[in-house]
Motif scaffolding. Structure first.
Motif, PDB file in Angstrom:
ATOM      1  N   MET A   1       0.840  -1.203   0.000  1.00  0.00           N
ATOM      2  CA  MET A   1       0.000   0.000   0.000  1.00  0.00           C
ATOM      3  C   MET A   1       0.874   1.251   0.000  1.00  0.00           C
ATOM      4  O   MET A   1       1.872   1.324   0.710  1.00  0.00           O
ATOM      5  CB  MET A   1      -0.907  -0.008   1.226  1.00  0.00           C
ATOM      6  CG  MET A   1      -2.025  -1.040   1.168  1.00  0.00           C
ATOM      7  SD  MET A   1      -3.257  -0.645  -0.103  1.00  0.00           S
ATOM      8  CE  MET A   1      -3.985   0.824   0.610  1.00  0.00           C
ATOM      9  N   PHE A   2       0.471   2.254  -0.785  1.00  0.00           N
ATOM     10  CA  PHE A   2       1.223   3.497  -0.846  1.00  0.00           C
ATOM     11  C   PHE A   2       0.770   4.423   0.283  1.00  0.00           C
ATOM     12  O   PHE A   2      -0.409   4.708   0.423  1.00  0.00           O
ATOM     13  CB  PHE A   2       0.996   4.183  -2.189  1.00  0.00           C
ATOM     14  CG  PHE A   2       1.674   5.525  -2.290  1.00  0.00           C
ATOM     15  CD1 PHE A   2       3.033   5.598  -2.538  1.00  0.00           C
ATOM     16  CD2 PHE A   2       0.958   6.693  -2.118  1.00  0.00           C
ATOM     17  CE1 PHE A   2       3.661   6.834  -2.634  1.00  0.00           C
ATOM     18  CE2 PHE A   2       1.572   7.924  -2.204  1.00  0.00           C
ATOM     19  CZ  PHE A   2       2.937   7.993  -2.465  1.00  0.00           C
ATOM     20  N   LYS A   3       1.726   4.841   1.082  1.00  0.00           N
ATOM     21  CA  LYS A   3       1.437   5.790   2.159  1.00  0.00           C
ATOM     22  C   LYS A   3       2.008   7.140   1.760  1.00  0.00           C
ATOM     23  O   LYS A   3       3.175   7.252   1.397  1.00  0.00           O
ATOM     24  CB  LYS A   3       2.067   5.308   3.470  1.00  0.00           C
ATOM     25  CG  LYS A   3       1.877   6.278   4.640  1.00  0.00           C
ATOM     26  CD  LYS A   3       2.585   5.753   5.881  1.00  0.00           C
ATOM     27  CE  LYS A   3       2.444   6.746   7.042  1.00  0.00           C
ATOM     28  NZ  LYS A   3       3.077   8.040   6.774  1.00  0.00           N
ATOM     29  N   THR A   4       1.189   8.157   1.813  1.00  0.00           N
ATOM     30  CA  THR A   4       1.647   9.481   1.414  1.00  0.00           C
ATOM     31  C   THR A   4       2.728   9.973   2.368  1.00  0.00           C
ATOM     32  O   THR A   4       2.506  10.038   3.580  1.00  0.00           O
ATOM     33  CB  THR A   4       0.476  10.487   1.444  1.00  0.00           C
ATOM     34  OG1 THR A   4      -0.561  10.012   0.577  1.00  0.00           O
ATOM     35  CG2 THR A   4       0.940  11.851   0.966  1.00  0.00           C
ATOM     36  N   PRO A   5       3.912  10.298   1.850  1.00  0.00           N
ATOM     37  CA  PRO A   5       4.970  10.845   2.719  1.00  0.00           C
ATOM     38  C   PRO A   5       4.522  12.179   3.316  1.00  0.00           C
ATOM     39  O   PRO A   5       3.724  12.904   2.718  1.00  0.00           O
ATOM     40  CB  PRO A   5       6.147  11.029   1.757  1.00  0.00           C
ATOM     41  CG  PRO A   5       5.838  10.176   0.575  1.00  0.00           C
ATOM     42  CD  PRO A   5       4.350  10.161   0.458  1.00  0.00           C
ATOM     43  N   GLU A   6       5.048  12.484   4.493  1.00  0.00           N
ATOM     44  CA  GLU A   6       4.672  13.730   5.160  1.00  0.00           C
ATOM     45  C   GLU A   6       5.854  14.660   5.383  1.00  0.00           C
ATOM     46  O   GLU A   6       5.689  15.874   5.458  1.00  0.00           O
ATOM     47  CB  GLU A   6       4.002  13.413   6.505  1.00  0.00           C
ATOM     48  CG  GLU A   6       2.713  12.609   6.358  1.00  0.00           C
ATOM     49  CD  GLU A   6       2.101  12.266   7.706  1.00  0.00           C
ATOM     50  OE1 GLU A   6       2.708  12.623   8.751  1.00  0.00           O
ATOM     51  OE2 GLU A   6       1.023  11.635   7.732  1.00  0.00           O
TER      52      GLU A   6
ATOM     53  N   ASN B   1      -2.473  13.991  -1.363  1.00  0.00           N
ATOM     54  CA  ASN B   1      -3.695  13.660  -0.635  1.00  0.00           C
ATOM     55  C   ASN B   1      -4.937  14.099  -1.395  1.00  0.00           C
ATOM     56  O   ASN B   1      -6.001  13.489  -1.271  1.00  0.00           O
ATOM     57  CB  ASN B   1      -3.682  14.303   0.756  1.00  0.00           C
ATOM     58  CG  ASN B   1      -2.781  13.542   1.720  1.00  0.00           C
ATOM     59  OD1 ASN B   1      -2.642  12.330   1.616  1.00  0.00           O
ATOM     60  ND2 ASN B   1      -2.168  14.246   2.655  1.00  0.00           N
ATOM     61  N   ALA B   2      -4.808  15.168  -2.183  1.00  0.00           N
ATOM     62  CA  ALA B   2      -5.942  15.626  -2.990  1.00  0.00           C
ATOM     63  C   ALA B   2      -6.172  14.725  -4.198  1.00  0.00           C
ATOM     64  O   ALA B   2      -7.237  14.745  -4.809  1.00  0.00           O
ATOM     65  CB  ALA B   2      -5.706  17.064  -3.452  1.00  0.00           C
ATOM     66  N   GLY B   3      -5.169  13.936  -4.543  1.00  0.00           N
ATOM     67  CA  GLY B   3      -5.306  13.004  -5.656  1.00  0.00           C
ATOM     68  C   GLY B   3      -5.224  13.643  -7.023  1.00  0.00           C
ATOM     69  O   GLY B   3      -5.689  13.077  -8.012  1.00  0.00           O
TER      70      GLY B   3
ATOM     71  N   VAL C   1      -2.374  15.084  -9.328  1.00  0.00           N
ATOM     72  CA  VAL C   1      -0.970  15.374  -9.626  1.00  0.00           C
ATOM     73  C   VAL C   1      -0.850  16.115 -10.952  1.00  0.00           C
ATOM     74  O   VAL C   1      -0.032  17.026 -11.096  1.00  0.00           O
ATOM     75  CB  VAL C   1      -0.150  14.067  -9.678  1.00  0.00           C
ATOM     76  CG1 VAL C   1       1.287  14.351 -10.097  1.00  0.00           C
ATOM     77  CG2 VAL C   1      -0.165  13.370  -8.317  1.00  0.00           C
ATOM     78  N   ALA C   2      -1.694  15.747 -11.912  1.00  0.00           N
ATOM     79  CA  ALA C   2      -1.594  16.324 -13.256  1.00  0.00           C
ATOM     80  C   ALA C   2      -1.875  17.823 -13.244  1.00  0.00           C
ATOM     81  O   ALA C   2      -1.193  18.601 -13.931  1.00  0.00           O
ATOM     82  CB  ALA C   2      -2.549  15.620 -14.201  1.00  0.00           C
ATOM     83  N   GLY C   3      -2.868  18.247 -12.477  1.00  0.00           N
ATOM     84  CA  GLY C   3      -3.228  19.668 -12.457  1.00  0.00           C
ATOM     85  C   GLY C   3      -2.089  20.560 -12.001  1.00  0.00           C
ATOM     86  O   GLY C   3      -1.688  21.487 -12.721  1.00  0.00           O
ATOM     87  N   PRO C   4      -1.532  20.323 -10.806  1.00  0.00           N
ATOM     88  CA  PRO C   4      -0.404  21.139 -10.350  1.00  0.00           C
ATOM     89  C   PRO C   4       0.797  21.055 -11.292  1.00  0.00           C
ATOM     90  O   PRO C   4       1.490  22.047 -11.501  1.00  0.00           O
ATOM     91  CB  PRO C   4      -0.086  20.547  -8.985  1.00  0.00           C
ATOM     92  CG  PRO C   4      -1.372  19.964  -8.519  1.00  0.00           C
ATOM     93  CD  PRO C   4      -2.026  19.433  -9.749  1.00  0.00           C
ATOM     94  N   ALA C   5       1.060  19.863 -11.833  1.00  0.00           N
ATOM     95  CA  ALA C   5       2.191  19.722 -12.756  1.00  0.00           C
ATOM     96  C   ALA C   5       1.974  20.573 -14.002  1.00  0.00           C
ATOM     97  O   ALA C   5       2.907  21.241 -14.495  1.00  0.00           O
ATOM     98  CB  ALA C   5       2.374  18.254 -13.143  1.00  0.00           C
TER      99      ALA C   5
END
Length: 203
Positions: free
Chosen positions: A1-6, A76-78, A80-84
């Protein structure tokens, strides 16, 4: 499982792990051009990201912490493409052209896969036809054996029986290729047997 780094160290560890795993996947899919290309991109990007974040952690820890917080929010917002996309625009790049280039490559991949699937279908049809042909030859040869007569009938029957066995084995080998997707062990070279194992070794 992928855990979002903090934290920044967690992001660095995640990027390095991504790089190592992508490299392993590259070798696992070395015969698939498209998967190999994708895993290469992931490995390179993971290494660059880890090295960049480590430099930020060492020389600009405050900025690094801000970057880690920003990245955590994005993941966390899911989205990635938008900000990139927006970041690329703000840096003067043309992400729309990148997307167009990708779509061109995607269309080529789709056509390539279709052609490959068509070639595989044609090969399967050919192998199926050959297997049926060998089976029919074996049946015809076998039916003729009881009809043999004369002084040499026993010897001819032995030869015919051997041919029947050869025909049936050829048909069985082709069927194994079709169903199992691999070369039968008795048709492999010594090098292939060493690499893939033997039935005795597998049992």
């Amino acid at each position: 499982m992928f855990k979002t780094p903090e934290t920044l160290p967690e992001f660095i560890e995640t990027m390095l792990r991504s790089c190592v795993e992508a490299d392993r996947l590259f070798h696992e899919n070395v015969n698939d051009r498209w998967l190999r290309e994708a895993h290469t991109h992931t490995a390179v990007n993971g290494l660059i990201a880890a090295a960049s974040l480590e430099a930020m952690r060492e020389f600009a820890p405050s900025a690094g912490s801000d970057a880690a917080e920003w990245l955590e929010q994005i993941l966390n917002a899911g989205d990635v493409a938008g900000p990139a996309y927006r970041l690329a625009k703000s840096l003067g790049h043309d992400p729309d052209q990148w997307i167009a280039d990708f779509e061109t490559r995607a269309a080529f991949r789709k056509a390539n896969r279709a052609a490959t699937a068509e070639a595989h279908a044609a090969l399967r049809a050919t192998l199926t036809t050959l297997a049926d042909r060998w089976s029919r030859m074996a049946d015809h040869e076998e039916k003729a054996i009881p009809l043999l007569d004369g002084p040499a009938s026993v010897q001819v029957a032995d030869v015919a029986t051997q041919r029947v066995h050869t025909y049936r084995q050829a048909a069985a080998d082709l069927q194994e290729v079709l169903t199992a997707g691999r070369i039968p062990h008795d048709l492999m070279t010594d090098a292939e047997l060493e690499r893939h194992g033997t039935p005795e070794r597998e049992s």
